[in-house]
Motif scaffolding. Structure first.
Motif, PDB file in Angstrom:
ATOM      1  N   LEU A  87       0.833  -1.209   0.000  1.00 31.36           N
ATOM      2  CA  LEU A  87       0.000   0.000   0.000  1.00 31.36           C
ATOM      3  C   LEU A  87       0.864   1.253   0.000  1.00 31.36           C
ATOM      4  N   ASN A  88       1.975   1.230   0.731  1.00 31.70           N
ATOM      5  CA  ASN A  88       2.891   2.371   0.711  1.00 31.70           C
ATOM      6  C   ASN A  88       3.409   2.637  -0.694  1.00 31.70           C
ATOM      7  N   THR A  89       3.767   1.556  -1.389  1.00 31.86           N
ATOM      8  CA  THR A  89       4.278   1.697  -2.744  1.00 31.86           C
ATOM      9  C   THR A  89       3.206   2.256  -3.673  1.00 31.86           C
ATOM     10  N   LEU A  90       1.969   1.780  -3.515  1.00 33.16           N
ATOM     11  CA  LEU A  90       0.868   2.314  -4.311  1.00 33.16           C
ATOM     12  C   LEU A  90       0.664   3.792  -4.009  1.00 33.16           C
ATOM     13  N   HIS A  91       0.757   4.160  -2.752  1.00 31.89           N
ATOM     14  CA  HIS A  91       0.628   5.567  -2.353  1.00 31.89           C
ATOM     15  C   HIS A  91       1.709   6.412  -3.022  1.00 31.89           C
ATOM     16  N   ASP A  92       2.910   5.856  -3.131  1.00 32.85           N
ATOM     17  CA  ASP A  92       4.019   6.571  -3.763  1.00 32.85           C
ATOM     18  C   ASP A  92       3.856   6.676  -5.280  1.00 32.85           C
ATOM     19  N   ARG A  93       2.987   5.820  -5.843  1.00 37.52           N
ATOM     20  CA  ARG A  93       2.838   5.775  -7.300  1.00 37.52           C
ATOM     21  C   ARG A  93       1.597   6.509  -7.790  1.00 37.52           C
ATOM     22  N   ASN A  94       0.480   6.358  -7.066  1.00 36.10           N
ATOM     23  CA  ASN A  94      -0.795   6.912  -7.514  1.00 36.10           C
ATOM     24  C   ASN A  94      -1.656   7.183  -6.282  1.00 36.10           C
ATOM     25  N   GLU A  95      -1.618   8.417  -5.826  1.00 34.59           N
ATOM     26  CA  GLU A  95      -2.244   8.768  -4.552  1.00 34.59           C
ATOM     27  C   GLU A  95      -3.762   8.607  -4.578  1.00 34.59           C
ATOM     28  N   VAL A  96      -4.414   9.041  -5.638  1.00 33.26           N
ATOM     29  CA  VAL A  96      -5.876   8.946  -5.697  1.00 33.26           C
ATOM     30  C   VAL A  96      -6.315   7.489  -5.688  1.00 33.26           C
ATOM     31  N   HIS A 130      12.372   4.173   2.397  1.00 36.66           N
ATOM     32  CA  HIS A 130      12.822   4.373   1.019  1.00 36.66           C
ATOM     33  C   HIS A 130      12.403   5.716   0.452  1.00 36.66           C
ATOM     34  N   ARG A 131      11.443   6.384   1.090  1.00 38.55           N
ATOM     35  CA  ARG A 131      10.984   7.673   0.568  1.00 38.55           C
ATOM     36  C   ARG A 131      10.459   8.511   1.722  1.00 38.55           C
ATOM     37  N   PRO A 132      10.899   9.763   1.856  1.00 35.75           N
ATOM     38  CA  PRO A 132      10.382  10.592   2.945  1.00 35.75           C
ATOM     39  C   PRO A 132       8.912  10.943   2.725  1.00 35.75           C
ATOM     40  N   ARG A 133       8.132  10.812   3.760  1.00 38.48           N
ATOM     41  CA  ARG A 133       6.733  11.230   3.707  1.00 38.48           C
ATOM     42  C   ARG A 133       6.408  11.794   5.085  1.00 38.48           C
ATOM     43  N   GLY A 134       6.481  13.089   5.202  1.00 37.42           N
ATOM     44  CA  GLY A 134       6.272  13.702   6.497  1.00 37.42           C
ATOM     45  C   GLY A 134       7.269  14.823   6.721  1.00 37.42           C
ATOM     46  N   VAL A 135       7.136  15.474   7.877  1.00 37.60           N
ATOM     47  CA  VAL A 135       8.030  16.571   8.268  1.00 37.60           C
ATOM     48  C   VAL A 135       8.769  16.126   9.517  1.00 37.60           C
ATOM     49  N   VAL A 181       7.044   8.585  12.927  1.00 41.20           N
ATOM     50  CA  VAL A 181       6.429   9.358  11.842  1.00 41.20           C
ATOM     51  C   VAL A 181       5.405   8.512  11.102  1.00 41.20           C
ATOM     52  N   ALA A 182       5.602   7.195  11.060  1.00 44.62           N
ATOM     53  CA  ALA A 182       4.663   6.319  10.356  1.00 44.62           C
ATOM     54  C   ALA A 182       3.292   6.318  11.007  1.00 44.62           C
ATOM     55  N   ILE A 183       3.219   6.545  12.330  1.00 50.08           N
ATOM     56  CA  ILE A 183       1.911   6.566  12.984  1.00 50.08           C
ATOM     57  C   ILE A 183       1.135   7.810  12.567  1.00 50.08           C
ATOM     58  N   THR A 184       1.833   8.914  12.333  1.00 45.67           N
ATOM     59  CA  THR A 184       1.142  10.130  11.898  1.00 45.67           C
ATOM     60  C   THR A 184       0.653   9.990  10.461  1.00 45.67           C
ATOM     61  N   ILE A 185       1.437   9.314   9.635  1.00 43.28           N
ATOM     62  CA  ILE A 185       1.032   9.073   8.247  1.00 43.28           C
ATOM     63  C   ILE A 185      -0.172   8.150   8.215  1.00 43.28           C
ATOM     64  N   GLY A 186      -0.140   7.103   9.038  1.00 45.25           N
ATOM     65  CA  GLY A 186      -1.277   6.187   9.108  1.00 45.25           C
ATOM     66  C   GLY A 186      -2.529   6.863   9.618  1.00 45.25           C
ATOM     67  N   LYS A 187      -2.363   7.714  10.604  1.00 43.70           N
ATOM     68  CA  LYS A 187      -3.519   8.427  11.168  1.00 43.70           C
ATOM     69  C   LYS A 187      -4.154   9.322  10.102  1.00 43.70           C
ATOM     70  N   LEU A 188      -3.325  10.023   9.351  1.00 46.56           N
ATOM     71  CA  LEU A 188      -3.849  10.908   8.315  1.00 46.56           C
ATOM     72  C   LEU A 188      -4.503  10.122   7.189  1.00 46.56           C
ATOM     73  N   ALA A 189      -3.997   8.924   6.881  1.00 44.72           N
ATOM     74  CA  ALA A 189      -4.642   8.080   5.872  1.00 44.72           C
ATOM     75  C   ALA A 189      -6.058   7.732   6.307  1.00 44.72           C
ATOM     76  N   VAL A 190      -6.244   7.489   7.607  1.00 52.74           N
ATOM     77  CA  VAL A 190      -7.588   7.181   8.114  1.00 52.74           C
ATOM     78  C   VAL A 190      -8.469   8.423   8.073  1.00 52.74           C
ATOM     79  N   TYR A 191      -7.919   9.575   8.442  1.00 47.71           N
ATOM     80  CA  TYR A 191      -8.685  10.819   8.330  1.00 47.71           C
ATOM     81  C   TYR A 191      -9.220  10.999   6.905  1.00 47.71           C
ATOM     82  N   THR A 192      -8.391  10.692   5.917  1.00 47.35           N
ATOM     83  CA  THR A 192      -8.798  10.879   4.525  1.00 47.35           C
ATOM     84  C   THR A 192      -9.787   9.814   4.080  1.00 47.35           C
TER      85      THR A 192
END
Length: 573
Positions: A87-96, A130-135, A181-192
């Motif tokens: 799923l991370n790889t898919l997110h990195d390839r095609n967000e929608v 493998h890829r930064p996602r976050g601040v 940082v992965a927990i914040t990314i996961g949380k935001l994925a659920v928000y969306t």
């Protein structure tokens, strides 16, 4: 959503026909950017104007075809971590496409993008990174906070939500350093996925204050700052600089705190909640979903909340958060605060919270007086353990946040059930192997009378010809809708009344009265539930004068605030 400049190569905006994506990039640059890439779904004309001819197979597919293909690929992954990384790889390839897949299979994929699988991913973060996602904000570079927060290119009106963690209390696995940082990314994925919070209007932030995890510090590939966790005045100054800078740069953003340690979580929330739009899901979100389950169970039991006797085993950050919210709800029903607090007994690491033992500041309001305990029958003089409290209090509600597997023993449960026709029992500790009791045992020991909710997912329990659906007190039933309501209303703060509005909405969204019915809604219906919660929260904000956005038509405001994972129209520029 107003027009948002995210990158010099593309721009999202709205016109009279809906969302439009204006793209200046051409060729392989389009396909390399997950935000604008739609792969084989680009039409023949779009391929021509964007310079994609020859870079994609000839066939043009619909999103539905793409969804079928990626879902088959997802199911082919052998382990939960493999599915997470897919799923991370898919997110990195095609967000929608990623968000569409997640939203259509939210019940199946929530345990992958969030708890429990994300715990393993966080443990191994520095190895699979493998890829930064976050601040990434470092306590060793506080002067860099502003530049870091601006690095994504957002303007003052272009951020609705920031989720931040210092990674000290990650799920049930503790201090995980920069991997949090992965927990914040996961949380935001659920928000969306669960509430339509726009993925381009959020920021995941890790506050890297060091780590006391020696395994991480001695791992040669660890990516965080390499020193022990900073505490005290320097830590507080760093948090304060983050809060004030984030609010100054993005004045409408809700600041969400995630997985802070027990010594900081309540303290930080209390410090900032009256001056900023801030929310702690581990305290307020957990409390809200548990309170919703309690309200459903109270409806079945026939005994008003104010007449319940509530024992909370594990009165830490989450447990006291639950206690405070239940007290607030009693007060809203006309009970005075002192009487409401007297209905709650909390147990910590030293047993019952009481005079004469060390308790944290946030536990103090629930400490029982020595005079009240005089005459109690105890197994061991001077010790006030769970069995003693149940025997003397005769609770009607028993809540577990202790992470002590098996703490709700058969004897304790049978003692409780002797004086209560419909005992409400909630072993909430995660993961499954830390639950205070299994639902099957609770139902058996009470002859099917127990009203049960758990923290982890459990299968239905069959007993005496009835199938009991076990409610999972998953925060995802609450926090996405709270974020949606705050965003739609542009609330300046999150008040207690806004939280209780969410609680009552969730409780009303399910009928718990049929035999074996769940106390909470199903995860599969998250988006419509989040919309209802968002509406209730926005209206509560408006009533208290905390809404700064016009809410002349609240239903339309909520509908308009929901982002949907559909490919926008493309315009080459």
């Amino acid at each position: 959503m107003t027009s948002t400049q995210l990158h010099h190569d593309f721009e999202f905006g709205l016109d009279g026909h809906g969302e439009v994506l204006r793209i200046a990039a051409r060729g392989s640059e389009v396909l390399a950017n997950a935000v604008i890439n739609r792969g084989t779904a680009f039409s023949a004309q779009e391929r021509k104007t964007l310079g994609l001819r020859g870079l994609l197979p000839s066939g043009v597919t619909t999103m539905e075809d793409q969804l079928k293909r990626v879902y088959v690929q997802y199911r082919a992954q052998r382990s939960p971590l493999d599915k997470y990384l897919f799923l991370n790889t898919l997110h990195d390839r095609n967000e929608v496409l990623y968000y569409r897949l997640l939203s259509e299979h939210i019940e199946e994929m929530l345990p992958i993008v969030y708890t429990p699988t994300i715990g393993q991913a966080i443990r191994e973060y520095s190895h699979w990174y493998h890829r930064p996602r976050g601040v990434y904000l470092s306590i060793d570079d506080p002067e860099g906070i502003e530049d870091a927060l601006l690095s994504m290119g957002h303007g003052p009106d272009e951020v609705d939500l920031i989720v931040a963690t210092d990674s000290e209390g990650i799920l049930g696995i503790g201090d995980q350093g920069v991997g949090g940082v992965a927990i914040t990314i996961g949380k935001l994925a659920v928000y969306t996925a669960a509430a339509g919070i726009h993925p381009h209007r959020v920021l995941p932030v890790v506050l890297d204050t060091g780590t006391d995890n020696l395994d991480l510090l001695n791992d040669e590939v660890y990516l965080g700052v390499r020193h022990a966790r900073v505490r005290g005045e320097r830590y507080d100054a760093f948090i304060d600089r983050y809060v004030t800078t984030a609010h100054r740069l993005f004045p409408h953003a809700m600041l969400h705190w995630e997985d802070f340690g027990a010594s900081n979580a309540t303290r930080i929330l209390n410090k900032y909640r009256d001056d900023y739009c801030t929310f702690n899901d581990d305290i307020q979100g957990t409390a809200a979903v548990v309170a919703a389950a309690v309200m459903s169970a109270v409806q079945v039991s026939g005994t008003p909340l104010a007449d319940q006797r509530i024992v909370i085993h594990g009165a830490g950050t989450a447990g006291i958060g639950i206690a405070r919210l239940l007290v607030q709800m009693m007060c809203q029903d006309g009970v005075d605060p002192e009487t409401a607090r007297s209905r709650v007994w909390g147990l910590g690491s030293r047993g019952l919270l009481r005079e004469g033992i060390a308790v944290r500041d946030f536990q103090q309001p629930f400490a029982r007086s020595a005079a009240e305990l005089a005459g109690w029958t105890l197994d061991l003089p001077g010790h006030y353990e769970l069995a003693d409290v149940v025997r003397n209090v005769h609770p009607t509600i028993l809540i577990g946040c202790s992470a002590q597997p098996g703490a709700f023993t058969e004897q304790i449960v049978r003692d409780m059930a002797q004086s209560c026709q419909r005992p409400i029992i909630m072993p909430l500790s995660n993961p499954t192997d830390r639950a205070e009791a299994s639902p099957a045992d609770l139902i058996s020991w009470t002859s099917g009378r127990a009203l049960v909710a758990t923290g982890s997912p459990f299968p239905p329990v069959r007993y005496n010809g009835v199938s009991y659906r076990i409610a999972q007190a998953n925060n995802a039933l609450v926090f996405p809708g709270i974020g949606l309501g705050v965003t739609a209303a542009r609330a300046t703060r999150i008040s207690d009344s806004m939280i209780t509005a969410a609680v009552r909405t969730v409780a009303r969204s399910v009928d718990p009265r049929p035999a074996g019915a769940s106390l909470l809604p199903e995860i599969s219906g998250l988006l419509p539930l989040s919309a209802q919660v968002g509406l209730a929260v926005a209206l509560a904000a408006q009533k208290e004068g905390l809404a700064t956005a016009p809410l002349d038509n609240p239903v339309q405001a909520i509908y308009d605030a929901i982002w949907r994972p559909d490919y926008p129209r493309v315009k080459a520029i």
